[in-house]
Design a protein around this motif. Structure first.
Motif, PDB file in Angstrom:
ATOM      1  N   ARG A 175       0.812  -1.207   0.000  1.00  0.00           N
ATOM      2  CA  ARG A 175       0.000   0.000   0.000  1.00  0.00           C
ATOM      3  C   ARG A 175       0.850   1.263   0.000  1.00  0.00           C
ATOM      4  O   ARG A 175       0.439   2.284  -0.485  1.00  0.00           O
ATOM      5  CB  ARG A 175      -0.915   0.014   1.232  1.00  0.00           C
ATOM      6  CG  ARG A 175      -1.955  -1.047   1.260  1.00  0.00           C
ATOM      7  CD  ARG A 175      -3.078  -0.750   0.330  1.00  0.00           C
ATOM      8  NE  ARG A 175      -3.812   0.436   0.749  1.00  0.00           N
ATOM      9  CZ  ARG A 175      -4.777   0.976   0.057  1.00  0.00           C
ATOM     10  NH1 ARG A 175      -5.107   0.485  -1.110  1.00  0.00           N
ATOM     11  NH2 ARG A 175      -5.414   2.036   0.492  1.00  0.00           N
ATOM     12  N   LYS A 176       2.073   1.179   0.529  1.00  0.00           N
ATOM     13  CA  LYS A 176       2.897   2.371   0.631  1.00  0.00           C
ATOM     14  C   LYS A 176       3.432   2.800  -0.716  1.00  0.00           C
ATOM     15  O   LYS A 176       3.615   3.980  -0.979  1.00  0.00           O
ATOM     16  CB  LYS A 176       4.051   2.109   1.601  1.00  0.00           C
ATOM     17  CG  LYS A 176       4.887   3.344   1.882  1.00  0.00           C
ATOM     18  CD  LYS A 176       5.927   3.065   2.945  1.00  0.00           C
ATOM     19  CE  LYS A 176       6.740   4.325   3.264  1.00  0.00           C
ATOM     20  NZ  LYS A 176       7.740   4.067   4.311  1.00  0.00           N
ATOM     21  N   GLU A 177       3.704   1.849  -1.623  1.00  0.00           N
ATOM     22  CA  GLU A 177       4.238   2.198  -2.921  1.00  0.00           C
ATOM     23  C   GLU A 177       3.201   2.977  -3.731  1.00  0.00           C
ATOM     24  O   GLU A 177       2.083   2.523  -3.943  1.00  0.00           O
ATOM     25  CB  GLU A 177       4.627   0.915  -3.667  1.00  0.00           C
ATOM     26  CG  GLU A 177       5.281   1.184  -5.008  1.00  0.00           C
ATOM     27  CD  GLU A 177       5.686  -0.104  -5.698  1.00  0.00           C
ATOM     28  OE1 GLU A 177       6.164  -0.032  -6.830  1.00  0.00           O
ATOM     29  OE2 GLU A 177       5.520  -1.166  -5.087  1.00  0.00           O
ATOM     30  N   GLY A 178       3.562   4.162  -4.178  1.00  0.00           N
ATOM     31  CA  GLY A 178       2.649   5.012  -4.926  1.00  0.00           C
ATOM     32  C   GLY A 178       1.621   5.729  -4.081  1.00  0.00           C
ATOM     33  O   GLY A 178       0.652   6.262  -4.615  1.00  0.00           O
ATOM     34  N   ALA A 179       1.808   5.759  -2.758  1.00  0.00           N
ATOM     35  CA  ALA A 179       0.831   6.420  -1.879  1.00  0.00           C
ATOM     36  C   ALA A 179       0.871   7.927  -2.077  1.00  0.00           C
ATOM     37  O   ALA A 179       1.937   8.517  -2.269  1.00  0.00           O
ATOM     38  CB  ALA A 179       1.116   6.066  -0.423  1.00  0.00           C
ATOM     39  N   ASN A 202      -0.871   9.712   3.845  1.00  0.00           N
ATOM     40  CA  ASN A 202      -1.119   8.746   4.906  1.00  0.00           C
ATOM     41  C   ASN A 202      -1.874   9.447   6.035  1.00  0.00           C
ATOM     42  O   ASN A 202      -1.806  10.669   6.185  1.00  0.00           O
ATOM     43  CB  ASN A 202       0.181   8.105   5.409  1.00  0.00           C
ATOM     44  CG  ASN A 202       1.133   9.134   5.993  1.00  0.00           C
ATOM     45  OD1 ASN A 202       0.880   9.672   7.068  1.00  0.00           O
ATOM     46  ND2 ASN A 202       2.226   9.442   5.306  1.00  0.00           N
ATOM     47  N   HIS A 213      -2.079   4.139   4.391  1.00  0.00           N
ATOM     48  CA  HIS A 213      -1.692   4.907   3.212  1.00  0.00           C
ATOM     49  C   HIS A 213      -2.861   4.998   2.241  1.00  0.00           C
ATOM     50  O   HIS A 213      -3.624   4.048   2.075  1.00  0.00           O
ATOM     51  CB  HIS A 213      -0.498   4.251   2.521  1.00  0.00           C
ATOM     52  CG  HIS A 213       0.718   4.162   3.386  1.00  0.00           C
ATOM     53  ND1 HIS A 213       1.529   5.244   3.654  1.00  0.00           N
ATOM     54  CD2 HIS A 213       1.254   3.114   4.065  1.00  0.00           C
ATOM     55  CE1 HIS A 213       2.512   4.862   4.452  1.00  0.00           C
ATOM     56  NE2 HIS A 213       2.369   3.581   4.721  1.00  0.00           N
ATOM     57  N   LEU A 232      -3.949   5.658  -1.706  1.00  0.00           N
ATOM     58  CA  LEU A 232      -3.463   5.637  -3.073  1.00  0.00           C
ATOM     59  C   LEU A 232      -4.402   6.451  -3.956  1.00  0.00           C
ATOM     60  O   LEU A 232      -5.404   7.001  -3.503  1.00  0.00           O
ATOM     61  CB  LEU A 232      -3.371   4.192  -3.567  1.00  0.00           C
ATOM     62  CG  LEU A 232      -2.534   3.236  -2.711  1.00  0.00           C
ATOM     63  CD1 LEU A 232      -2.548   1.848  -3.326  1.00  0.00           C
ATOM     64  CD2 LEU A 232      -1.104   3.737  -2.568  1.00  0.00           C
ATOM     65  N   ASP A 259      -8.431   6.508  -3.953  1.00  0.00           N
ATOM     66  CA  ASP A 259      -8.956   6.136  -2.639  1.00  0.00           C
ATOM     67  C   ASP A 259      -9.801   7.287  -2.096  1.00  0.00           C
ATOM     68  O   ASP A 259      -9.502   8.465  -2.326  1.00  0.00           O
ATOM     69  CB  ASP A 259      -7.819   5.830  -1.665  1.00  0.00           C
ATOM     70  CG  ASP A 259      -7.188   4.473  -1.935  1.00  0.00           C
ATOM     71  OD1 ASP A 259      -7.673   3.772  -2.837  1.00  0.00           O
ATOM     72  OD2 ASP A 259      -6.225   4.118  -1.241  1.00  0.00           O
ATOM     73  N   GLU A 273       2.282  13.658   0.327  1.00  0.00           N
ATOM     74  CA  GLU A 273       3.653  13.319  -0.020  1.00  0.00           C
ATOM     75  C   GLU A 273       4.526  14.561  -0.203  1.00  0.00           C
ATOM     76  O   GLU A 273       5.744  14.468  -0.140  1.00  0.00           O
ATOM     77  CB  GLU A 273       3.674  12.485  -1.302  1.00  0.00           C
ATOM     78  CG  GLU A 273       3.038  13.188  -2.483  1.00  0.00           C
ATOM     79  CD  GLU A 273       3.120  12.351  -3.745  1.00  0.00           C
ATOM     80  OE1 GLU A 273       3.928  11.402  -3.751  1.00  0.00           O
ATOM     81  OE2 GLU A 273       2.409  12.642  -4.707  1.00  0.00           O
ATOM     82  N   THR A 330      -5.570   1.932 -13.350  1.00  0.00           N
ATOM     83  CA  THR A 330      -5.038   3.245 -12.996  1.00  0.00           C
ATOM     84  C   THR A 330      -6.224   4.165 -12.710  1.00  0.00           C
ATOM     85  O   THR A 330      -7.373   3.725 -12.664  1.00  0.00           O
ATOM     86  CB  THR A 330      -4.181   3.824 -14.132  1.00  0.00           C
ATOM     87  OG1 THR A 330      -5.020   4.084 -15.269  1.00  0.00           O
ATOM     88  CG2 THR A 330      -3.075   2.852 -14.545  1.00  0.00           C
TER      89      THR A 330
END
Length: 574
Positions: free
Chosen positions: A28-32, A35, A61, A63, A66, A81, A419
C-alpha cells in the motif's frame, strides 16, 4: 514456568500477525499520495475499485482514487507526499486523484469542507556556490513539490502558490492566510481569492460569476520556450553611383513621316504580377469517429482527469506565431460549442470536463454525448477565423459503476493493471469473447481487461443459449457466464473473479447449494439429481434420503452444489 510459556505464546502470535500484515502495508505504501496522521471519532476509507467502506487506522496509506470520509463529530488529518497537511472536519468526504499527463494532484471534495496547511513543507536548499550553503527559508509553499488542486462541482481552487493555510468550509465560503496566492476558477475564467468581495460568504460560486467578465475566456496555461532576442538589423548598405552623361533630349517630331514612324514603335513591356505563396496549413486530425470514455468512479468525480483523443495522418503544420491548435466541443444536438486551446502531444490532444462546465448539465452525465472537432484558430482569439477538419468525433461518457446486469463484448483480451485514468474504447467491430454479468456492479472487477482490450461494448443482458458455456458461481448463485473456449482466458477470469465453482454446461442445470438447496423438497421431484464432490459430479441415490434426518446429516457434512443435468467441473474452491 507456565507464565513464561504463556508470554512466549503471545509473542509468537503477535509476530505472526505482524508478518502477515506487513507485506500488505509495503504494497500500500508504494505510490501512496497521503497517509493518515491522526483520527478522532468515526473515520472510514474506501479503496479504489471497492464499493464498501472500512474503518480507517492511523498510519494507513491512501493511493490514487482512494476515498476517505469523516462522520458526525469526527476529524482526520492527512499528511501528503509533498509535506502539506489536510484537515478534514466532520461530515466530509474527499477522493485523491493523481495526474499522469500533467504533474499534480487533485482532491475532489464530494461533501463537507477541508483545510490545507503548507507549514510542513521544507524550503529548498541552494547550490554550493552560496556562502552559507542555504538561502534563507522563505514561506513554505505547496509548489515546493506537487501542486494541489481542489475540485468541487461548481469551481476548482488552485493551491500551487499557497502560503500558510487555506480553509474551505461547507456552505461557508473560503478563507486563506494570503488570499492573493489562491486562484479560484470556474468555466468562465479565474480570479484570485483576494479579488472577491467576501470570499468567506456561502455564495462563492455566485461571486465568481460576478467577478469574471462575460468576455473573459478560461485561462489556458501555455509553456513556451525562452527564445533569445532577435539580432539587430544590419546597417544599410550605401552604393556608390557614378556620374552618367545624360543624352540630349530628342526633338519632338514635326513632319508627317516622323509621326507615322512614332506610331509603329512597340509599347514597353509590363512587369508580370507576382502571386503571394499560400500559407501551408496541415490541421490536426482525430483518429476515431466514435469513442466511449469509461470513468472508474462516477463521472462527476472525474472532472480533473484528462480525456485523451489520439491523432492520425500527417503531423500538424502551421505557423505557431499566427495559429493555435484547438478542440471545438459541443453537446450533441444542442448548445453553443466551446473552444479549448490545446497543443498536440505525444498521445494526442486532450481536454477536461471541468473546461466544459458551462456546457454540461449538473447531473445525469451517464450516456452523455459530445461532438469534438480538431483544428486551428487565429491567435488573436478571433473565433470567426476557425478552421476544423471534416471529421467529427462522437464522444460518449459512461461509468463502470453500472447498477444493472449486462453483457460485455470484448475484442482482444489482455489484462492491464488499473489506474485512475479514463478507459477509452473505440467502436467495436468484431468481438472475440462475450461475458454475461448476471450480478450488478461487476464491471469494475473487470477493469483490467477493459484497459487491455482493443475495443469493447456493453449491452443489456443477453440470454445464454450455448450448452457449452462456462458458468462462474459465487456463493449461492451464478454471477457470470462466457462462451469463450480460450483456456487461458478462463483461467485468468478464475483468478480475477475468485469464484467458488466453475463448470461447463447449461445455466439451467444449476440448482443451488451452500445452504440454499432443500434436499428434502427437491429430492422428491422427478429426474436425476447430481452433486459436486471436489472435481467430480456424482449422481445421488434418492433411497438414501427418505428421512429428513439423513438429508440434514448429508448437508451438514458436505454442503455441496447440486445439478439437475450432467456438467463438467472446471474449478472448485473446496
Amino acid at each position: 514456568m507456565p507464565r513464561r510459556m504463556l508470554l512466549l505464546w503471545l509473542l509468537a502470535i503477535g509476530l505472526s500477525i505482524a508478518w502477515i500484515a506487513w507485506p500488505d502495508q509495503l504494497e500500500r505504501k508504494e505510490g501512496a499520495l497521503a497517509n493518515i496522521a491522526s483520527i478522532q471519532g468515526n473515520v472510514s476509507i474506501r479503496p479504489a475499485g471497492s464499493f464498501s467502506w472500512s474503518s480507517a487506522r492511523v498510519g494507513s496509506h491512501l493511493l490514487a482514487l482512494d476515498a476517505i470520509a469523516t462522520g458526525a463529530q469526527s476529524r482526520a488529518e492527512l499528511l501528503l507526499e509533498n509535506g502539506a497537511t489536510i484537515v478534514l472536519p466532520e461530515d466530509t468526504q474527499i477522493k485523491l486523484q493523481a495526474q499522469t499527463i500533467i504533474p499534480g494532484m487533485t482532491i475532489s471534495l464530494i461533501k463537507g469542507g477541508l483545510e490545507v496547511q503548507a507549514d510542513g513543507i521544507i524550503a529548498e536548499e541552494v547550490s554550493a556556490s552560496d556562502k552559507k550553503g542555504k538561502r534563507p527559508k522563505a514561506a513554505p509553499t505547496v509548489a515546493a513539490a506537487k501542486p494541489i488542486t481542489i475540485q468541487t462541482k461548481r469551481y476548482s481552487v488552485d493551491l500551487s502558490r499557497l502560503e500558510g493555510q487555506f480553509r474551505l468550509q461547507a456552505n461557508a465560503g473560503a478563507e486563506a492566510s494570503k488570499p492573493e496566492t489562491i486562484r479560484v476558477q470556474n468555466s468562465k475564467g479565474a480570479v484570485s481569492l483576494a479579488q472577491l468581495d467576501d470570499s468567506a460568504a456561502p455564495n462563492l460560486d455566485e461571486q465568481l460569476d460576478e467577478s469574471i467578465p462575460e468576455t473573459q475566456a478560461a485561462p489556458i496555461m501555455e509553456v513556451k520556450p525562452q527564445l533569445p532576442p532577435p539580432p539587430p538589423p544590419p546597417p544599410p548598405v550605401v552604393k556608390k553611383v557614378e556620374a552618367v552623361k545624360v543624352p540630349e533630349p530628342t526633338p519632338a517630331p514635326t513632319t508627317d513621316a516622323e509621326l507615322e514612324l512614332m506610331d509603329e514603335t512597340p509599347a514597353p513591356e509590363t512587369l508580370p504580377l507576382v502571386e503571394e505563396t499560400p500559407e501551408e496549413l496541415v490541421l490536426p486530425k482525430l483518429k476515431d469517429s466514435q469513442v466511449t470514455f469509461w470513468s472508474v468512479d462516477a463521472i462527476e468525480e472525474s472532472y480533473e482527469i484528462p480525456l485523451v483523443l489520439p491523432l492520425t495522418g500527417p503531423k500538424p503544420v502551421f505557423n505557431s506565431n499566427r495559429w493555435q491548435s484547438i478542440l471545438r466541443i459541443s453537446l450533441r444536438g444542442a448548445g453553443k460549442p466551446i473552444i479549448v486551446k490545446r497543443e498536440p502531444g505525444a498521445l494526442g490532444m486532450f481536454f477536461y470536463l471541468r473546461e466544459l462546465q458551462s456546457l454540461l448539465p449538473q447531473k445525469n452525465l451517464e450516456g452523455l454525448q459530445l461532438i469534438v472537432e480538431s483544428g486551428l484558430m487565429r491567435k488573436d482569439d478571433d473565433e470567426s477565423e476557425v478552421r476544423v477538419t471534416n471529421l467529427k468525433t462522437q464522444v460518449t461518457l459512461r461509468s463502470l459503476k453500472t447498477p444493472q446486469a449486462l453483457t460485455l463484448q470484448i475484442d482482444g483480451w489482455r489484462f492491464v493493471e488499473p489506474t485512475d485514468q479514463w478507459i477509452r474504447s473505440p467502436l467495436l467491430t468484431q468481438p472475440d469473447a462475450m461475458l454475461h454479468l448476471w450480478e450488478p456492479m461487476m464491471l469494475p472487477e473487470l477493469e483490467g481487461y477493459l484497459r487491455g482490450a482493443k475495443a469493447f461494448a456493453v449491452l443489456p443482458l443477453q440470454a445464454v443459449s450455448s450448452l457449452s458455456a462456462v458458468q462462474f458461481v459465487r456463493g449461492k448463485s451464478i454471477v457470470a457466464s462466457t462462451d469463450s473456449t480460450d483456456e487461458k482466458f478462463i483461467k485468468s477470469l478464475i483468478k480475477r473473479l475468485r469464484p467458488d465453482l466453475v463448470y461447463r454446461g447449461s445455466p439451467q442445470a444449476f440448482l443451488g447449494g451452500k445452504g440454499s438447496f432443500d434436499l428434502n423438497k427437491e429430492g422428491s421431484r422427478s429426474g436425476d439429481l447430481y452433486y459436486v464432490r471436489r472435481m467430480s459430479l456424482l449422481k445421488m441415490d434418492r433411497n438414501l434420503f427418505k428421512t429428513h434426518s439423513a438429508a440434514r446429516a448429508f448437508i451438514r457434512n458436505f454442503d455441496p452444489y447440486f445439478m439437475s443435468l450432467p456438467v463438467t467441473i472446471i474449478y472448485n474452491k473446496d
